[in-house]
Design a protein around this motif. Sequence first.
Motif, short mmCIF file in Angstrom:
data_model
loop_
_atom_site.label_atom_id
_atom_site.label_comp_id
_atom_site.label_asym_id
_atom_site.label_seq_id
_atom_site.Cartn_x
_atom_site.Cartn_y
_atom_site.Cartn_z
N ILE A 84 0.85 -1.20 0.00
CA ILE A 84 0.00 0.00 0.00
C ILE A 84 0.88 1.24 0.00
O ILE A 84 1.85 1.33 0.75
N GLU A 85 0.53 2.20 -0.83
CA GLU A 85 1.34 3.39 -0.99
C GLU A 85 1.38 4.22 0.29
O GLU A 85 0.34 4.44 0.92
N CYS A 86 2.56 4.67 0.66
CA CYS A 86 2.69 5.55 1.81
C CYS A 86 2.02 6.88 1.49
O CYS A 86 2.27 7.48 0.44
N PRO A 87 1.15 7.37 2.38
CA PRO A 87 0.44 8.61 2.08
C PRO A 87 1.27 9.88 2.31
O PRO A 87 0.90 10.95 1.83
N VAL A 88 2.36 9.77 3.06
CA VAL A 88 3.14 10.95 3.43
C VAL A 88 3.72 11.60 2.17
O VAL A 88 4.29 10.93 1.30
N GLY A 89 3.55 12.90 2.08
CA GLY A 89 4.04 13.64 0.93
C GLY A 89 3.01 13.84 -0.17
O GLY A 89 3.25 14.59 -1.13
N GLU A 90 1.85 13.19 -0.05
CA GLU A 90 0.80 13.35 -1.06
C GLU A 90 0.35 14.82 -1.11
O GLU A 90 0.10 15.45 -0.08
N ILE A 91 0.25 15.36 -2.30
CA ILE A 91 -0.22 16.74 -2.48
C ILE A 91 -1.74 16.70 -2.58
O ILE A 91 -2.31 16.17 -3.53
#
Length: 411
Positions: A84-91
């Motif tokens: 599952i993709e890490c959400p941190v840094g998502e714009i």
Amino acid sequence: MTVRETCLKAKENSGVIATACEKDMNAMLAAAAVALRANAEYIIGENKKDVDSCTRGEQFKDRLMLDEKRIDGIARGLEKLTEIECPVGEILEERTLYNGLKLQRVRVPMGVLGIIYEARPNVTADAIALAIKSGNAVVLRGSKDAYLSNAAVTKVIKDAIGNIGYNAEFIQLIEDVSHEGAAELMRMNGVVDVLIPRGSAALIQNAVQNATVPIIETGTGNCHVYMENSADLSMALPILINSKTQRTSVCNACESLLLDEDFAKKHLAEIVAALKEKGVEIVACGRSRKIVPELQAASEEDFYTEFLDMKISIRIVDGVDDAIACVNRYGTHHSDTIVTNDERAAEKFLQGVDSAAVYWNASTRFTDGFEFGLGAEMGISTQKLHARGPMGLKELTSYKYVVRGNGQIRG
């Protein structure tokens, strides 16, 4: 270490995970999954000491117990998180303002998570794993009933992370399992950024009423199955049996059955027989007892109760509007389902029931982070601010505004 020292140590090392790249996070999770399986015998041995010392009944022991199958399930949850993709840094949002400033709203870790929980040592591994993949430090405070189990799971995971070259001190387990220790964690403002309680209604209400640290309330589960007049018993009965008996000691298990009167007149006797065959104790309203007289009378309190046991309340209602009113009155805003072939009734129920998860023709047992594709969950939030339902990675983040300019000043 004292509670404060433990929390400070997590905060001091929070930058390790907050700045970790996704490759490093996944390496930690993969190593932890391997180590849990490799050290299953050690963990089960420590867990057995907790189980043998437990005097709180078989349902509580079931929540406490670890075996190879459950440890493998925990490890699979960690492995799922690597996919599952890490959400941190998502714009989350970006635009250019009138003055040329370039503004972005970016997802960031919460910081230090405080998790206070009872019995289930699987929560220890789930909490650590979710903290890793969301970039958060974590302070764990389990109950005294599970301390040896929690300590074993924490040690195995931290050792695994350390053995592949990472600093694991952003993960901390509080040694003080007294009520005073719990109260101190709840007041660790400026060190712990958010507190998430998991456990009994008493634990959750204690945290809600006494914590000064911001809190995400995870709710108890007085969940309902409602059989509407048009339901097929061939579908409705398996949904009820699964919701009630597949695992009774969990918050998404059904505690109350609602039936329309015409449906009850046709099928209540068969439903009661099926529940009793599974060993379920039944308490029921007066209208239900007129149809099946041998049923035990339910008190008003029974309809508010999360039994967490082989027990269920039954109530006859007057259509979907009455069912919605009963769920919203007696329930805990967790998970509730309608079984019906009437699409209009189903949509009315789905819109009208004020719960974190509402279902049409499906078991309430699916309200779960793993089942929802989140890998694992930190708990199931029944509040409405910040997070609702199973709390996965995104629910363990906040955001900040990042603004880029080229010399702008405000006039």
